[in-house]
Write a protein that holds these residues in place. Structure first.
Motif, PDB file in Angstrom:
ATOM      1  N   LEU A  35      -0.855  -0.114  -5.728  1.00 57.27           N
ATOM      2  CA  LEU A  35      -0.140  -1.358  -5.501  1.00 57.27           C
ATOM      3  C   LEU A  35       0.381  -1.924  -6.822  1.00 57.27           C
ATOM      4  CD1 LEU A  35       0.812  -3.638  -3.716  1.00 57.27           C
ATOM      5  CD2 LEU A  35      -1.447  -4.676  -3.888  1.00 57.27           C
ATOM      6  N   ILE A  36      -0.494  -1.915  -7.836  1.00 59.36           N
ATOM      7  CA  ILE A  36      -0.059  -2.416  -9.143  1.00 59.36           C
ATOM      8  C   ILE A  36       1.108  -1.593  -9.656  1.00 59.36           C
ATOM      9  CG2 ILE A  36      -0.737  -2.563 -11.565  1.00 59.36           C
ATOM     10  CD1 ILE A  36      -3.465  -3.376 -10.663  1.00 59.36           C
ATOM     11  N   LYS A  37       1.024  -0.279  -9.453  1.00 60.10           N
ATOM     12  CA  LYS A  37       2.089   0.574  -9.960  1.00 60.10           C
ATOM     13  C   LYS A  37       3.390   0.353  -9.212  1.00 60.10           C
ATOM     14  CE  LYS A  37      -0.805   3.963 -12.149  1.00 60.10           C
ATOM     15  NZ  LYS A  37      -1.611   5.166 -11.977  1.00 60.10           N
ATOM     16  N   VAL A  38       3.288  -0.015  -7.949  1.00 59.30           N
ATOM     17  CA  VAL A  38       4.501  -0.349  -7.207  1.00 59.30           C
ATOM     18  C   VAL A  38       5.108  -1.640  -7.770  1.00 59.30           C
ATOM     19  CG1 VAL A  38       5.343  -1.189  -4.976  1.00 59.30           C
ATOM     20  CG2 VAL A  38       3.945   0.875  -5.092  1.00 59.30           C
ATOM     21  N   MET A  39       4.237  -2.589  -8.081  1.00 58.38           N
ATOM     22  CA  MET A  39       4.745  -3.868  -8.583  1.00 58.38           C
ATOM     23  C   MET A  39       5.333  -3.753  -9.979  1.00 58.38           C
ATOM     24  SD  MET A  39       2.080  -6.730  -7.153  1.00 58.38           S
ATOM     25  CE  MET A  39       0.532  -6.145  -7.779  1.00 58.38           C
ATOM     26  N   THR A  40       4.834  -2.788 -10.757  1.00 52.95           N
ATOM     27  CA  THR A  40       5.299  -2.695 -12.138  1.00 52.95           C
ATOM     28  C   THR A  40       6.317  -1.583 -12.346  1.00 52.95           C
ATOM     29  OG1 THR A  40       3.414  -1.290 -12.635  1.00 52.95           O
ATOM     30  CG2 THR A  40       3.181  -3.612 -13.113  1.00 52.95           C
ATOM     31  N   GLY A  41       6.789  -0.991 -11.268  1.00 50.06           N
ATOM     32  CA  GLY A  41       7.880  -0.028 -11.409  1.00 50.06           C
ATOM     33  C   GLY A  41       7.460   1.382 -11.761  1.00 50.06           C
ATOM     34  N   VAL A  42       6.165   1.644 -11.787  1.00 50.01           N
ATOM     35  CA  VAL A  42       5.732   3.014 -12.059  1.00 50.01           C
ATOM     36  C   VAL A  42       6.007   3.901 -10.848  1.00 50.01           C
ATOM     37  CG1 VAL A  42       3.773   4.481 -12.658  1.00 50.01           C
ATOM     38  CG2 VAL A  42       3.969   2.218 -13.672  1.00 50.01           C
ATOM     39  N   HIS A  43       5.670   3.364  -9.659  1.00 55.79           N
ATOM     40  CA  HIS A  43       5.983   4.064  -8.417  1.00 55.79           C
ATOM     41  C   HIS A  43       7.016   3.265  -7.647  1.00 55.79           C
ATOM     42  CE1 HIS A  43       2.751   6.638  -9.215  1.00 55.79           C
ATOM     43  NE2 HIS A  43       1.773   5.909  -8.750  1.00 55.79           N
ATOM     44  N   ARG A  44       7.807   3.990  -6.859  1.00 56.44           N
ATOM     45  CA  ARG A  44       8.703   3.275  -5.955  1.00 56.44           C
ATOM     46  C   ARG A  44       8.194   3.423  -4.536  1.00 56.44           C
ATOM     47  NH1 ARG A  44      14.856   4.279  -7.419  1.00 56.44           N
ATOM     48  NH2 ARG A  44      14.132   5.872  -8.858  1.00 56.44           N
ATOM     49  N   PRO A  45       8.151   2.336  -3.796  1.00 56.90           N
ATOM     50  CA  PRO A  45       7.574   2.393  -2.457  1.00 56.90           C
ATOM     51  C   PRO A  45       8.425   3.235  -1.504  1.00 56.90           C
ATOM     52  CG  PRO A  45       8.548   0.236  -2.857  1.00 56.90           C
ATOM     53  CD  PRO A  45       8.617   0.987  -4.145  1.00 56.90           C
ATOM     54  N   ASP A  46       7.759   3.906  -0.543  1.00 58.75           N
ATOM     55  CA  ASP A  46       8.485   4.666   0.480  1.00 58.75           C
ATOM     56  C   ASP A  46       9.159   3.712   1.451  1.00 58.75           C
ATOM     57  OD1 ASP A  46       7.401   6.846  -0.727  1.00 58.75           O
ATOM     58  OD2 ASP A  46       5.743   7.044   0.681  1.00 58.75           O
ATOM     59  N   ALA A  47       8.486   2.599   1.718  1.00 52.33           N
ATOM     60  CA  ALA A  47       9.051   1.599   2.612  1.00 52.33           C
ATOM     61  C   ALA A  47       8.566   0.243   2.145  1.00 52.33           C
ATOM     62  CB  ALA A  47       8.589   1.849   4.053  1.00 52.33           C
ATOM     63  N   GLY A  48       9.283  -0.793   2.540  1.00 48.51           N
ATOM     64  CA  GLY A  48       8.866  -2.130   2.162  1.00 48.51           C
ATOM     65  C   GLY A  48       9.610  -2.650   0.947  1.00 48.51           C
ATOM     66  N   THR A  49       9.357  -3.901   0.624  1.00 52.14           N
ATOM     67  CA  THR A  49      10.129  -4.531  -0.450  1.00 52.14           C
ATOM     68  C   THR A  49       9.216  -5.210  -1.448  1.00 52.14           C
ATOM     69  OG1 THR A  49      10.286  -6.533   0.874  1.00 52.14           O
ATOM     70  CG2 THR A  49      12.145  -5.009   0.974  1.00 52.14           C
TER      71      THR A  49
END
Lengths: 582, 339
Positions: free
Chosen positions: A55-69
């Motif tokens: 989750l942290i990595k999604v928020m910080t741009g390390v990972h990009r989410p498959d779905a959601g915003t």
């Protein structure tokens, strides 16, 4: 966004909605919603694999989410890398200090943003401003010194100062206190409160419950990739918090039988422990942990993530350097512990990370199994193929390793069978003690049951087993005794009939933070009462407790008092080791 | 920058971090000083002993031969300092030096400007290709620049018809003046080193180089232009090597194809002797100056005292000396717990 607090979702500074993320088929995040309001300190907690780091990595741009915003201040954002997130005002402080140790403190603070005059770095101004900024963070040092000469805590403060200097609106702290001294934790807290006053939102990841209650406003609990709870932290019971994290109801007493462990305790063979670790101390990780394992006994190590379970096992085999503490194997002290000498002494460890620390995927089953035993199988440097085959076939049969044959590559086997290959590798060596760190993580249900059954069998055959597992059920049903760790300290023992989920949850939620408060508020019960006032205060007294406890449940007490290696309470630590050496 | 707006509540325990931070063991501090200034100390010592015991060493003739004939080669160590500080290595500089000499001599027949610009352009081009391979394709610097070492040598052979064609610098060319005497080379090289020191210590580029050598992951997370700096550092090293080669050609009056073999190792040795960490992250141009001078003086003394054994002996001593220095540096690093 149906959260239980007032206010519409739009007041959030950072808003994660319906985020899904999978890695190679593993669902790491499922429909995760996360709201961060301005000027709040939001705790994010969960066990290993719960999805917080994803989750942290999604928020910080390390990972990009498959779905959601992901929305920042109401605007939908897609960060392609950490830099973009940083530029947008999301700063992250990682668990390990991500600075350049050899460069000066001031340099580290200003790297990439140095004040310049005529195109050249204005060193004087940089140093002056650095001293000013850091002073406000409680770090008063000569800023021209290399960063590495500072204490870890001060380094963490420099990282923090750097993070909030870039117009941060959101600061994410991933276990910021794991390397801090208590005093520095106080400083950190006052810094966090200062951030809050300026309207900066903080996401605070930590496993130390006391900290959460001290500094956080709200809490989000994750488990198995989902958010299971979001709400105010004040008024939330600790026990409730722990059971949310672990996914266990407080009073759900389950029938035994869903794991493959035999529900009977193992018979204790003799009084002398196969393994005795005393007062293991590793800076910031372990504080005087003592454990002993008798032959034929499975001892569980319980505790939340970060409690020091794996560290204890690693310290025992010498994979982690200890500042203090001794280890005895069958009464003989081990000097200069190292993984190799531990193996020679008969103590082997199945590491948590199979891939990185265990199997060699490109080698065959045969080679993987016989690797550690090669020195014994060889004569004059030549390996006897026949002997090797004999042993490999024996263990493949005994452990029911499903492979097309001894020549199949281990990398092609399933996770459970890989684990069994590793187990076989150590069993070739006729070990006395087996340390299992998460032996069933990431393997399918059937294989899990088989591994559990094997552990049981091995213990029945006289092996001492130290079991680390985040699977509460596995831990409870597999162990004859459970030693409970918290923040690197032993905070309780469960033995006999007390080895239940309730008992464990209770101990985890209420165990005192520091040894001074050792008046354990556990309900008194016959098996642990004599020891409960000071299980964590001194490691020595905890030991007779550990021995006496299983005895209470298995009937006749073995010759404990006569145990030659048993240190009398209060005796100097090193003493038993020296004794047995002479 | 919101630094002034930041007002974390007054800290109750500021002193806590001070006390701990203040404790740097004496052993480590001494090791750090030796690491940084050891070469200079040894240099002073060697020069002092040599001057006291030898009648020929402290003569102007000897000093001018130490300085004048070596100065351009030292530029390789300047470029190498930058590369090694980033944690990389550039093995192509010896071949580039030779190629620069040949290109310079070739160009000088068409004018001094071409004699200078042609080698610089080729050096920059080759250097940036190496840099791109290392930064973007993530190839190991050792491999990429080893290809440079062999490839450039091959290019050199092709240009000179395997050494059969020698390009001479025209006797009347102004280009020759750049390499003549003692002072011109020394001044040019000193200026380059001074600019290099400024670049390393007083620019954001220099800070980026040091930071990425110290902790590349952290440098990336801090938003420093790591990839760009990597390309630039190999570009810089290649340009300096080719330029130095051209000036060397000006001094010799021709493009000598057999020159430059093993110069990259001498350059690496000088940098390491000067206290720059072979693993990157710390080092100084001043240290490299001490390093090159120390090696030059020692070679001079060996030639002087052991000339009867021939030059093979020089190389052996050279290697042994380097081994001792690297061993020392390893021990010093360990004392400082840099590993």
């Amino acid at each position: 966004m149906v959260q239980q607090e007032p206010g519409p979702g739009s007041d959030a500074i950072l808003e994660v909605a319906g985020v899904d993320k999978s890695f190679a088929g593993v669902h790491a995040l499922r429909e995760v919603d996360f709201h961060l309001r301005p000027a709040e300190v939001h705790a994010l907690i969960g066990e290993n694999g719960a999805g917080k780091s994803t989750l942290i990595k999604v928020m910080t741009g390390v990972h990009r989410p498959d779905a959601g915003t992901v929305r920042l201040a109401g605007r939908e954002r897609e960060f392609r890398n950490p830099l973009e997130a940083q530029a947008a005002g999301i700063s992250t402080i990682y668990q390990e200090v991500n600075l350049v140790p050899l460069m000066s403190v001031a340099r580290n603070l200003f790297l990439g943003r140095e004040p310049r005059r005529f195109g050249l770095v204005d060193t004087r101004r940089m140093n002056r401003e650095a001293a000013e900024v850091l002073g406000r963070f409680g770090v008063r040092v000569d800023v021209t010194r290399p960063l590495r000469t500072l204490g870890l805590g001060a380094q963490q403060m420099v990282a923090l100062a750097r993070a909030v200097q870039v117009e941060a609106r959101v600061v994410i702290m991933d276990e910021p206190t794991s390397s801090l001294e208590p005093k520095e934790v106080e400083t950190l807290f006052s810094v966090i409160r200062g951030l809050k006053e300026q309207g900066i939102a903080v996401v605070y990841v930590s496993h130390r419950l006391d900290e959460l209650y001290a500094v956080c406003d709200r809490v989000t609990v994750m488990r198995d990739g989902r958010v299971v709870h979001t709400g105010e932290i004040a008024g939330l019971e600790r026990l409730k918090l722990v059971s949310l994290m672990l996914g266990r109801e407080m009073s759900a007493v389950r029938d035994k039988g869903s794991t493959a462990f035999d529900s009977d305790s193992h018979e204790l063979r003799d009084g002398q422990p196969a393994l005795r670790a005393v007062d293991l101390t590793v800076r910031h990780r372990l504080h005087g942990v003592s454990v002993d394992v008798h032959p034929g006994e499975v001892v569980g190590l319980g505790g939340l993530l970060g409690a020091g379970r794996s560290e204890t096992a690693k310290a025992i085999i010498g994979a982690l350097a200890t500042e203090q503490g001794s280890v005895e194997v069958e009464g003989r002290a081990m000097h200069r512990r190292s993984p190799a000498s531990s193996i020679r002494a008969g103590v082997v460890m199945l590491p948590e990370d199979r891939k990185a620390e265990g199997v060699i995927p490109n080698l065959s089953v045969r080679e993987n199994i016989s690797l550690a035993a090669l020195p014994r199988l060889s004569r004059a440097g030549l390996v006897s193929q026949a002997k090797q085959d004999e042993i490999v076939t024996f263990f493949m049969k005994r452990l029911r390793i499903k492979a097309s044959g001894p020549d199949q590559k281990v990398g092609d086997l399933s996770g459970g069978n890989q684990q069994k290959v590793l187990l076989a590798r150590w069993l070739c060596l006729n070990p006395k003690v087996l340390l299992l760190d998460e032996p069933t993580r990431g393997i399918d249900v059937g294989a899990k049951a088989e591994v559990q059954g094997l552990v049981d069998e091995l213990a029945r055959d006289g092996l001492g087993v130290l079991l680390i597992s985040s699977d509460l059920e596995e831990l409870i049903e597999g162990s004859d005794r459970v030693v409970i760790l918290k923040d690197g300290r032993v905070v309780g023992h469960l033995a006999g009939d007390d080895v239940t989920e309730d008992g464990l949850l209770d101990a985890l939620a209420t165990a005192p933070e520091s040894p001074d408060l050792a008046a354990a508020p556990e309900p008194p019960d016959p098996a642990t009462t004599p020891e409960s006032p000071d299980p964590a205060e001194r490691p020595q007294p905890a030991e007779p407790a550990a021995q006496a406890a299983p005895a209470a449940s298995t009937g006749p007490q073995p010759a404990n008092p006569a145990d030659p290696a048993g240190p009398a309470p209060g005796e100097p630590r090193e003493h038993p080791a020296k004794e047995s050496q002479s | 920058m919101t630094s002034t707006a930041l007002q974390p509540a007054p800290t109750p325990s500021g002193a806590g971090s001070d006390e701990r931070a203040a404790r740097v063991p004496v052993r480590e501090r001494v090791a750090s000083q030796v690491q940084r200034h050891g070469a200079l100390a040894v240099l002073v010592l060697v020069v002092a002993i040599a001057s006291a015991t030898s009648s020929t060493f402290p003569t102007w003739n000897n000093i001018s031969s130490i300085l004048g004939s070596n100065a351009f080669v030292w530029v390789l160590a300047l470029g190498m300092t930058f590369v090694i500080i980033t944690g990389g290595i550039d093995l192509s500089v010896g071949s580039m030096f030779a190629l620069g000499g040949v290109l310079g001599a070739y160009g000088s027949r068409h004018g001094t400007w071409l004699a200078i610009l042609l080698p610089l352009a080729v050096g920059a081009a080759w250097g940036s290709v190496q840099g791109l391979l290392i930064a973007k394709a993530r190839m190991a610097p050792f491999i990429v620049t080893l290809v440079g070492l062999l490839g450039l040598r091959g290019l050199l052979q092709a240009l000179t018809d395997e050494g059969a064609t020698t390009y001479l610098v025209p006797a009347h060319s102004w280009f020759r003046h750049l390499g003549a005497g003692t002072w011109t080379p020394v001044l040019i090289v000193a200026a380059l080193f001074a600019l290099g020191a400024l670049l390393l210590t007083r620019t954001r580029f220099g800070a980026t180089l040091t930071a990425m050598g110290g902790n590349e992951h952290a440098a990336r997370l801090m938003g420093l232009p790591v990839a760009r700096a990597k390309v630039l550092v190999y570009l810089l090293s290649g340009t300096l090597a080719a330029g130095a080669g051209a000036l060397g050609g000006a001094r010799l009056g021709s493009g000598v194809t057999t020159i430059g073999v093993g110069y990259e190792l001498t350059a690496i040795a000088s940098v390491v002797i000067g206290g720059t960490l072979l693993t990157g992250g710390a080092g100084s141009i001043g240290g490299t100056v001490s390093g090159v001078l120390l090696l030059a003086v020692i070679h001079n003394l060996i030639d002087h005292y052991f000339s009867q054994y021939g030059s093979a002996f020089t190389d052996t001593v050279n290697g042994g000396f380097l081994a001792v220095v690297v061993l020392l540096q390893t021990l010093l690093s360990r004392t400082q717990q840099l590993e």
